[in-house]
Motif scaffolding. Sequence first.
Motif, PDB file in Angstrom:
ATOM      1  N   ASN A   1      27.177  24.600  56.191  1.00 19.29           N
ATOM      2  CA  ASN A   1      26.938  25.757  55.270  1.00 19.29           C
ATOM      3  C   ASN A   1      25.682  26.763  55.602  1.00 19.29           C
ATOM      4  O   ASN A   1      25.849  27.821  55.335  1.00 19.29           O
ATOM      5  CB  ASN A   1      26.512  25.249  53.911  1.00 19.29           C
ATOM      6  N   HIS A   2      25.094  26.494  56.755  1.00 18.81           N
ATOM      7  CA  HIS A   2      23.997  27.330  57.332  1.00 18.81           C
ATOM      8  C   HIS A   2      24.464  28.038  58.611  1.00 18.81           C
ATOM      9  O   HIS A   2      23.907  29.160  58.883  1.00 18.81           O
ATOM     10  CB  HIS A   2      22.754  26.889  57.347  1.00 18.81           C
TER      11      HIS A   2
ATOM     12  N   ASN B   1      26.079  33.434  62.982  1.00 27.17           N
ATOM     13  CA  ASN B   1      27.119  34.211  63.134  1.00 27.17           C
ATOM     14  C   ASN B   1      26.618  35.785  62.707  1.00 27.17           C
ATOM     15  O   ASN B   1      26.963  36.504  63.617  1.00 27.17           O
ATOM     16  CB  ASN B   1      28.409  33.636  62.341  1.00 27.17           C
ATOM     17  N   MET B   2      25.991  35.719  61.634  1.00 24.36           N
ATOM     18  CA  MET B   2      25.494  36.987  61.355  1.00 24.36           C
ATOM     19  C   MET B   2      24.583  37.649  62.069  1.00 24.36           C
ATOM     20  O   MET B   2      24.484  38.882  62.338  1.00 24.36           O
ATOM     21  CB  MET B   2      25.097  36.977  59.737  1.00 24.36           C
TER      22      MET B   2
ATOM     23  N   ASN C   1      25.652  39.045  65.381  1.00 26.32           N
ATOM     24  CA  ASN C   1      26.447  40.261  65.436  1.00 26.32           C
ATOM     25  C   ASN C   1      25.527  41.326  64.510  1.00 26.32           C
ATOM     26  O   ASN C   1      26.063  42.543  63.915  1.00 26.32           O
ATOM     27  CB  ASN C   1      27.645  39.772  64.214  1.00 26.32           C
ATOM     28  N   ASP C   2      24.289  41.067  64.675  1.00 29.07           N
ATOM     29  CA  ASP C   2      23.141  41.981  64.112  1.00 29.07           C
ATOM     30  C   ASP C   2      23.530  42.433  62.643  1.00 29.07           C
ATOM     31  O   ASP C   2      23.247  43.267  62.189  1.00 29.07           O
ATOM     32  CB  ASP C   2      23.202  43.167  65.086  1.00 29.07           C
ATOM     33  N   GLU C   3      23.955  41.351  61.855  1.00 28.65           N
ATOM     34  CA  GLU C   3      24.023  41.583  60.551  1.00 28.65           C
ATOM     35  C   GLU C   3      22.856  41.063  59.540  1.00 28.65           C
ATOM     36  O   GLU C   3      22.161  40.249  60.281  1.00 28.65           O
ATOM     37  CB  GLU C   3      25.089  40.940  59.920  1.00 28.65           C
ATOM     38  N   GLU C   4      22.369  41.551  58.631  1.00 29.70           N
ATOM     39  CA  GLU C   4      21.285  41.235  57.795  1.00 29.70           C
ATOM     40  C   GLU C   4      21.796  39.649  57.308  1.00 29.70           C
ATOM     41  O   GLU C   4      22.805  39.494  56.601  1.00 29.70           O
ATOM     42  CB  GLU C   4      20.957  42.052  56.432  1.00 29.70           C
TER      43      GLU C   4
ATOM     44  N   ILE D   1      24.989  33.655  71.608  1.00 26.57           N
ATOM     45  CA  ILE D   1      25.540  33.190  70.203  1.00 26.57           C
ATOM     46  C   ILE D   1      26.581  33.536  69.309  1.00 26.57           C
ATOM     47  O   ILE D   1      27.145  32.550  68.844  1.00 26.57           O
ATOM     48  CB  ILE D   1      24.143  33.944  69.206  1.00 26.57           C
ATOM     49  N   ARG D   2      27.166  34.581  69.743  1.00 29.79           N
ATOM     50  CA  ARG D   2      28.402  34.944  69.294  1.00 29.79           C
ATOM     51  C   ARG D   2      29.397  34.289  69.748  1.00 29.79           C
ATOM     52  O   ARG D   2      30.432  33.752  69.232  1.00 29.79           O
ATOM     53  CB  ARG D   2      28.698  36.541  69.556  1.00 29.79           C
TER      54      ARG D   2
END
Length: 181
Positions: free
Chosen positions: A16-17, A22-23, A26-29, A53-54
């Motif tokens: 669940n974490h 992944n985020m 991918n440089d997502e918040e 990481i990706r």
Amino acid sequence: MIKIKDYKNVIILEGNHDRYINMYGNDEETPSTTFNNKTKPEIEQSNIDKKDIRQLARKFHQLAYFTYKNTTYIVTHGGVSTVPENLLMTATTQFINGVGDYSDDIDYEFANNTAGQNVVQIHGHRNMYRLPVLAAERSYNLEGQVERGGHLRVVTLSENGIETHEVKNKVFKQISSEVQS
């Protein structure tokens, strides 16, 4: 995990974490305070390349489902209450987060719902009742509160059956009651 992700005998189950990994890659918040305040700085200090990481996140699986020695095994992070009739039509969030409410005894439900079937469940994530590794008939629960000084739980599957292992975590940070609130 980055070093072993490409081995043929390795399946990395998504928890669940792990969506935050992944985020981040991918440089997502990321909406998780714990990830942003603890995990993210640790990753950044380790100088792990976001490309790695990706690539790791692409290796995440929601379950492992196989037959060995005439027994079927379903291995997930969250735990299931039965073996779904059609795995392909089951929401992946059920495999990642578990089925039902967090307080449901997923091991007991699985044992009841699969009575008479030659199927074994192995999962982590949910263990509110502090059940042993063999939490119910044919249901193994690997959540041992390792991050709070509990046990790292592992099962080994061999021709002799399933062997359980627990290793006490003696190196952990105490959480103060103020932080828990």
